[in-house]
Design a protein around this motif. Sequence first.
Motif, PDB file in Angstrom:
ATOM      1  N   SER A 155      36.417  17.377  -9.138  1.00 56.05           N
ATOM      2  CA  SER A 155      36.228  17.059  -7.721  1.00 56.05           C
ATOM      3  C   SER A 155      36.967  15.777  -7.337  1.00 56.05           C
ATOM      4  O   SER A 155      37.130  14.866  -8.150  1.00 56.05           O
ATOM      5  N   LYS A 156      37.400  15.759  -6.082  1.00 56.95           N
ATOM      6  CA  LYS A 156      38.032  14.584  -5.499  1.00 56.95           C
ATOM      7  C   LYS A 156      37.393  14.328  -4.140  1.00 56.95           C
ATOM      8  O   LYS A 156      37.340  15.228  -3.306  1.00 56.95           O
ATOM      9  N   PHE A 157      36.909  13.125  -3.961  1.00 57.48           N
ATOM     10  CA  PHE A 157      36.251  12.770  -2.704  1.00 57.48           C
ATOM     11  C   PHE A 157      37.235  12.005  -1.833  1.00 57.48           C
ATOM     12  O   PHE A 157      37.804  10.988  -2.247  1.00 57.48           O
ATOM     13  N   TRP A 158      37.431  12.498  -0.595  1.00 59.06           N
ATOM     14  CA  TRP A 158      38.411  11.895   0.302  1.00 59.06           C
ATOM     15  C   TRP A 158      37.761  11.208   1.503  1.00 59.06           C
ATOM     16  O   TRP A 158      38.384  11.044   2.541  1.00 59.06           O
ATOM     17  N   GLY A 159      36.518  10.849   1.392  1.00 61.34           N
ATOM     18  CA  GLY A 159      35.840  10.157   2.487  1.00 61.34           C
ATOM     19  C   GLY A 159      35.086  11.130   3.379  1.00 61.34           C
ATOM     20  O   GLY A 159      33.861  11.225   3.325  1.00 61.34           O
ATOM     21  N   ARG A 160      35.805  11.882   4.206  1.00 60.74           N
ATOM     22  CA  ARG A 160      35.168  12.852   5.094  1.00 60.74           C
ATOM     23  C   ARG A 160      35.188  14.266   4.516  1.00 60.74           C
ATOM     24  O   ARG A 160      34.651  15.187   5.122  1.00 60.74           O
ATOM     25  N   LYS A 197      31.360  19.527  12.655  1.00 60.97           N
ATOM     26  CA  LYS A 197      30.812  20.760  12.107  1.00 60.97           C
ATOM     27  C   LYS A 197      31.311  20.970  10.681  1.00 60.97           C
ATOM     28  O   LYS A 197      32.508  20.989  10.419  1.00 60.97           O
ATOM     29  N   LEU A 198      30.380  21.126   9.760  1.00 64.18           N
ATOM     30  CA  LEU A 198      30.708  21.316   8.354  1.00 64.18           C
ATOM     31  C   LEU A 198      31.351  22.692   8.141  1.00 64.18           C
ATOM     32  O   LEU A 198      30.852  23.702   8.630  1.00 64.18           O
ATOM     33  N   ASN A 217      42.216  32.839 -12.321  1.00 58.79           N
ATOM     34  CA  ASN A 217      41.565  31.559 -12.029  1.00 58.79           C
ATOM     35  C   ASN A 217      41.226  31.487 -10.549  1.00 58.79           C
ATOM     36  O   ASN A 217      41.910  32.077  -9.721  1.00 58.79           O
ATOM     37  N   LYS A 218      40.192  30.756 -10.217  1.00 59.34           N
ATOM     38  CA  LYS A 218      39.822  30.559  -8.819  1.00 59.34           C
ATOM     39  C   LYS A 218      40.776  29.575  -8.158  1.00 59.34           C
ATOM     40  O   LYS A 218      41.437  28.776  -8.824  1.00 59.34           O
ATOM     41  N   VAL A 219      40.840  29.627  -6.829  1.00 58.59           N
ATOM     42  CA  VAL A 219      41.685  28.702  -6.072  1.00 58.59           C
ATOM     43  C   VAL A 219      40.865  27.469  -5.679  1.00 58.59           C
ATOM     44  O   VAL A 219      39.652  27.406  -5.890  1.00 58.59           O
ATOM     45  N   THR A 220      41.540  26.507  -5.074  1.00 59.28           N
ATOM     46  CA  THR A 220      40.894  25.262  -4.659  1.00 59.28           C
ATOM     47  C   THR A 220      39.991  25.486  -3.444  1.00 59.28           C
ATOM     48  O   THR A 220      40.331  26.260  -2.544  1.00 59.28           O
ATOM     49  N   THR A 221      38.851  24.822  -3.434  1.00 66.28           N
ATOM     50  CA  THR A 221      37.936  24.844  -2.297  1.00 66.28           C
ATOM     51  C   THR A 221      37.750  23.427  -1.769  1.00 66.28           C
ATOM     52  O   THR A 221      37.534  22.498  -2.553  1.00 66.28           O
ATOM     53  N   SER A 222      37.859  23.253  -0.461  1.00 65.38           N
ATOM     54  CA  SER A 222      37.600  21.956   0.167  1.00 65.38           C
ATOM     55  C   SER A 222      36.513  22.105   1.222  1.00 65.38           C
ATOM     56  O   SER A 222      36.481  23.103   1.948  1.00 65.38           O
ATOM     57  N   ILE A 223      35.640  21.123   1.284  1.00 66.67           N
ATOM     58  CA  ILE A 223      34.566  21.086   2.279  1.00 66.67           C
ATOM     59  C   ILE A 223      34.831  19.905   3.198  1.00 66.67           C
ATOM     60  O   ILE A 223      34.991  18.768   2.734  1.00 66.67           O
ATOM     61  N   TYR A 224      34.887  20.167   4.504  1.00 63.82           N
ATOM     62  CA  TYR A 224      35.300  19.158   5.480  1.00 63.82           C
ATOM     63  C   TYR A 224      34.130  18.722   6.377  1.00 63.82           C
ATOM     64  O   TYR A 224      33.119  19.409   6.472  1.00 63.82           O
ATOM     65  N   ASN A 225      34.340  17.582   7.028  1.00 67.40           N
ATOM     66  CA  ASN A 225      33.375  17.015   7.977  1.00 67.40           C
ATOM     67  C   ASN A 225      32.031  16.730   7.316  1.00 67.40           C
ATOM     68  O   ASN A 225      30.974  17.108   7.831  1.00 67.40           O
ATOM     69  N   LEU A 226      32.090  16.055   6.176  1.00 65.40           N
ATOM     70  CA  LEU A 226      30.853  15.725   5.470  1.00 65.40           C
ATOM     71  C   LEU A 226      30.011  14.715   6.230  1.00 65.40           C
ATOM     72  O   LEU A 226      28.782  14.677   6.077  1.00 65.40           O
TER      73      LEU A 226
END
Length: 267
Positions: free
Chosen positions: A22-27, A63-64, A50-59
């Motif tokens: 995991s990499k945390f980018w602030g938001r 709107k998440l 293999n699975k691809v990358t998943t990113s979760i935004y607006n933490l």
Amino acid sequence: MIVACHCEGKGWKFWGDSNLKSKFWGRSIQLDPVGVLTLEFDDGEVFQWNKVTTSIYNLILGKLYCDHYGTMRIQGNKNYSCKLKFKEQSIIERNPHQVQGVVQDRSGKTAATLIGKWDESMHFVNGDCSGKGKGDPFSDAHLLWRRSKPPKFPTRYNLSRFAITLNELTSGLKEKLPPTDSRLRPDQRCLENGEYEMANAEKLRLEQRQRQARKMQERGWKPQWFAKDKASDTFVYTGGYWEAREHAKWDSCPDIFGQFSSDQTLD
């Protein structure tokens, strides 16, 4: 935390292990899966990917939402392999979640072209559509899969019909499950039954029990039905689960949800 699984069905087996970097980018947070998934059919055909990358935004604000992006290569051991491109969503994207790809034979010739969205449906057309002229080459596309319609009456947590059944204990099933099965979690069951105070009390009790388990794992711990394969550096199923389930014999499994006293250990 590494998650390993093994599934068996009519004519197929599926297994794999998965870890996350995991990499945390602030938001937002970026999750890069590590591990290989394998699907084997009874005729000997095997596919790995293999699975691809998943990113979760607006933490923090807004709107998440999440997005999947990258290239997924599904390698087959016989005639066909597949490459899927998950397009990364941009700020101005009006048609998000797109997936495009091709199925190729051993010589590299495109046998089919794939198009769709990872949260809606996928279609395919036989042959290579990349060099075709005007018109819609996917006008006669064949449906591979389509997501199920949401329930007519939304549930409290907007769960799908499939998700609702994951924790269900049908008649005669409870006696076959090991004491470590998540369907036996008392706090989760109380929550589903609307017993919120009891659910919170059980949650606190289980958290205390987990602290004890963590101390035990520091002294040495290994999976019950999986072992690490040195050649592939992955966890593989070693057997024993289905046999124990058949005879309901779970002597080697700790009762992780049971009661405990202050001087009790989980040995």
